[in-house]
Scaffold this active site. Structure first.
Site: not given
Length: 291
Positions: A155, A181, A183, A201
């Site tokens: 994360d 990091g 994504f 979502h």
């Protein structure tokens, strides 16, 4: 109570009286209130506490919901209009709000953790990567159930900092690697399963395809993709995900999706949606493999 909360005594009494009329608190004698079963989750020291959720809902989310007409008219995110920036940027700049957000997410999704473990056998994986895993509650529950498994929590840097204490307290530090990091840039390689719970979502299709594209690049041909989300069913039956979908519209700018919409997303990102595993809650596990 008014002194402890820095409120006006008469105004606070009127609020408590109104709440007592719908079963939240009970006026046992004039101007004396006690907790009811409905009020118990407002405490911070009970299992399934909803205190953080109440604080978050009554603050940033309440203010965003006040601008729902803006989101319906434009399709844009009300939170950004109110606060001048996306929610995750806002949380990065406000650690106190981020801590409440973490606790609120645990309160909302905590019951899903056991439901996911009951619905799916994770023992086939030697290493599982929890992508965007937040405070580490899910990876913690998985590794505690499977003591031979290794984990990876990925994360943003400030989120990983908040997760360290939970991972250490769970006694899994030697089996759970913490990597910071984004994504949107790249995802660590080397896991047998890539687990994304309530990540897809949060974002629009363009950003989702960036995330899934980076997962695709990190995965080996034998790795599996595990996406946990509410899959909107057809028809008019009640389903909480339909209202969560409005939260996604107003707050982060994403959406809940149907099975058909997930199949299209997976296909565009180079995955085959191999199966959908329902759980005892409203979320399902969408399993994919690289094409």
């Amino acid at each position: 109570l008014s002194e402890a909360t820095s409120t006006d005594a008469n105004a606070l009494y009127r609020l408590l009286r109104a709440l007592a009329s719908v079963g939240i608190f009970e006026e046992t004698e004039p101007h004396h209130f006690s907790l009811t079963p409905l009020a118990e989750p407002l405490r911070s020291d009970v299992p399934g506490s909803k205190r953080a959720l109440a604080l978050m809902s009554g603050d940033e989310q309440f203010r965003a919901w006040a601008e729902i007409d803006y989101s319906i008219r434009t399709g844009r995110t009300a939170f950004d209009k109110v606060f001048g920036k996306p929610i995750f940027d806002y949380l990065a700049e406000h650690p106190d709000k981020a801590a409440i957000f973490d606790a609120a997410m645990t309160g909302i999704h905590g019951r899903e953790s056991n439901a996911l473990l009951d619905a799916n056998d994770f023992s086939e994986f030697g290493t599982i990567a929890d992508i965007g895993g937040g405070n580490g509650s899910q990876i913690t529950s998985i590794l505690q159930k499977h003591p031979a498994m290794k984990g990876l929590l990925f994360d943003l840097p400030h989120v990983i900092e908040r997760a360290k204490e939970r991972v250490e307290a769970a006694g899994i530090s030697d089996r759970c690697q913490l990597i910071s990091g984004s994504f949107f840039e790249s995802i660590p390689k080397g896991a047998d399963a890539y687990f994304l719970r309530h990540i897809i979502h949060d974002w629009d299709e363009e950003k989702v395809l960036t995330i899934l594209g980076n997962v695709h690049q990190a995965m080996s041909q034998s790795s599996k993709l595990l996406v946990v989300e509410s899959v909107i069913p057809p028809g008019n039956e009640p389903f909480g995900g339909k209202f969560l979908d409005l939260v996604m519209l107003l707050i982060p700018g994403g959406q809940e999706r149907t099975e058909a919409e997930y199949r299209k997303l997976f296909d565009k990102a180079g995955f085959e949606l191999t199966r959908i595993v329902p759980t005892s809650t409203e979320v399902s596990i969408l399993e994919g493999r690289k094409r």
